[in-house]
Design an enzyme around this catalytic site. Structure first.
Site, short mmCIF file in Angstrom:
data_model
loop_
_atom_site.label_atom_id
_atom_site.label_comp_id
_atom_site.label_asym_id
_atom_site.label_seq_id
_atom_site.Cartn_x
_atom_site.Cartn_y
_atom_site.Cartn_z
N ASP A 85 35.07 -14.31 -52.48
CA ASP A 85 33.90 -13.97 -51.70
C ASP A 85 33.96 -12.47 -51.42
O ASP A 85 35.03 -11.85 -51.49
CB ASP A 85 33.94 -14.77 -50.40
CG ASP A 85 32.85 -14.40 -49.43
OD1 ASP A 85 31.69 -14.29 -49.86
OD2 ASP A 85 33.15 -14.21 -48.24
N ASP A 87 31.70 -10.53 -48.61
CA ASP A 87 31.51 -10.13 -47.22
C ASP A 87 32.56 -10.76 -46.30
O ASP A 87 32.81 -11.98 -46.35
CB ASP A 87 30.11 -10.55 -46.75
CG ASP A 87 29.03 -9.84 -47.53
OD1 ASP A 87 28.77 -8.67 -47.24
OD2 ASP A 87 28.45 -10.46 -48.45
#
Length: 295
Positions: A85, A87
């Protein structure tokens, strides 16, 4: 045989010889210990069947020390595929919140982001709601945001570059936007990136995101697709993330790691990192300090 990798909090060296000796005496099933990087990281090998129990047994002996523990089968610890991922994982911010700050709506958008990442509301409608609030924002602000507001998570470059140097494939898979994942994946060194496309006219955001949305299912599909492409066994894969939309990907990976994650994600993931930086995911694979490709 399980291996428990102990990694000190970022910038600290807490896994010393005395601690390892004590753990070897007190943790049931311990066979041996091995130093990975001075007092920064070490392994404890144990004849045990329950990874969560071994993690708890070790944790009980740490007296609250800022040390993360990753437990997994020793035979399959080295990984050939890594998905991450972006963020609040590979970077310290939520890019959509930083875009919203440009129009004075960061607090509102950040609240929706937090609820979505906790799994309290569905990701896709929450994304559309937040993107609609960005209508009229010029795309030119993205470069400024990346330059002035985005910080790379410590250890991320080392993690990606070391895995690639050893034949691994790395992908940044984000519910964020290509205007961010493109330059950020390049800065870190990923092989590829996948994320959502913000629609714009004449360089001005329309407040819409292109379909299909990259959410939980797309992240899972990316893992399965890449694993199949390279002919890898499930246990040869690793994924890391912090939010509810990462859960399926983390659950499918051979090692799914919750990084400073929301509570429900931390509980569900196979491993948790709350203190160490991302080089912990190299130590977890058995890399020593001298084998890490330093950025």
């Amino acid at each position: 045989m399980l291996v428990a990798t102990l990694v000190s909090a970022h910038g600290q060296a807490l896994v010393g010889e005395a601690l390892l000796a004590r753990l070897a005496r007190t943790v049931p099933g311990t066979v041996r210990t091995a130093v990975l990087d001075g007092a920064v990281a070490a392994d404890l090998f144990a004849e045990a069947a329950d990874a969560r129990k071994l993690e708890a047994d070790i944790g009980a002996e740490l007296d609250g020390a800022a040390i993360d523990i990753i437990v997994q089968p020793a035979a399959t610890r080295r990984k050939a595929l890594f998905l991450a991922d972006m963020d609040s994982t590979m970077i310290g911010q939520e890019c959509i919140d930083e875009l919203a700050a440009y129009v004075g709506l960061k607090e509102l958008v950040a609240g929706i982001t937090e609820r979505a990442m906790r799994g309290e509301i569905a990701f896709e409608p929450a994304l559309r709601e937040r993107v609609a609030l960005l209508k009229g924002v010029p795309l030119s602000v993205v470069d400024e945001i990346i330059r002035d507001r985005i910080t790379l998570t410590p250890g991320g470059r080392e993690l990606v570059r070391t895995m690639r140097a050893n034949g691994g494939y790395t992908a940044l898979v984000s519910g964020g936007f290509t205007v961010f994942t493109g330059p950020i994946s390049a800065a870190i060194g990923f092989d590829e990136h996948r994320s959502n496309v913000l629609l714009a006219d004449g360089g001005i955001l329309r407040g819409e995101v292109a379909a299909p949305i990259v959410g939980m299912q797309a992240k899972l599909d990316a893992l399965v697709e890449l694993r199949t492409r390279f002919g890898l066994a499930p246990e040869a894969t690793m994924a890391v993330g912090d939010g509810a939309n990462d859960l399926a990907m983390l659950g499918e990976a051979g090692l799914g790691v919750a990084f400073r994650a929301k509570p429900a994600v931390a509980v569900a993931a196979g491993a948790r990192l709350n203190r160490a930086d991302l080089t912990a995911l190299l130590y977890a694979q058995g890399y020593t300090g001298s084998e890490i490709v330093r950025a």
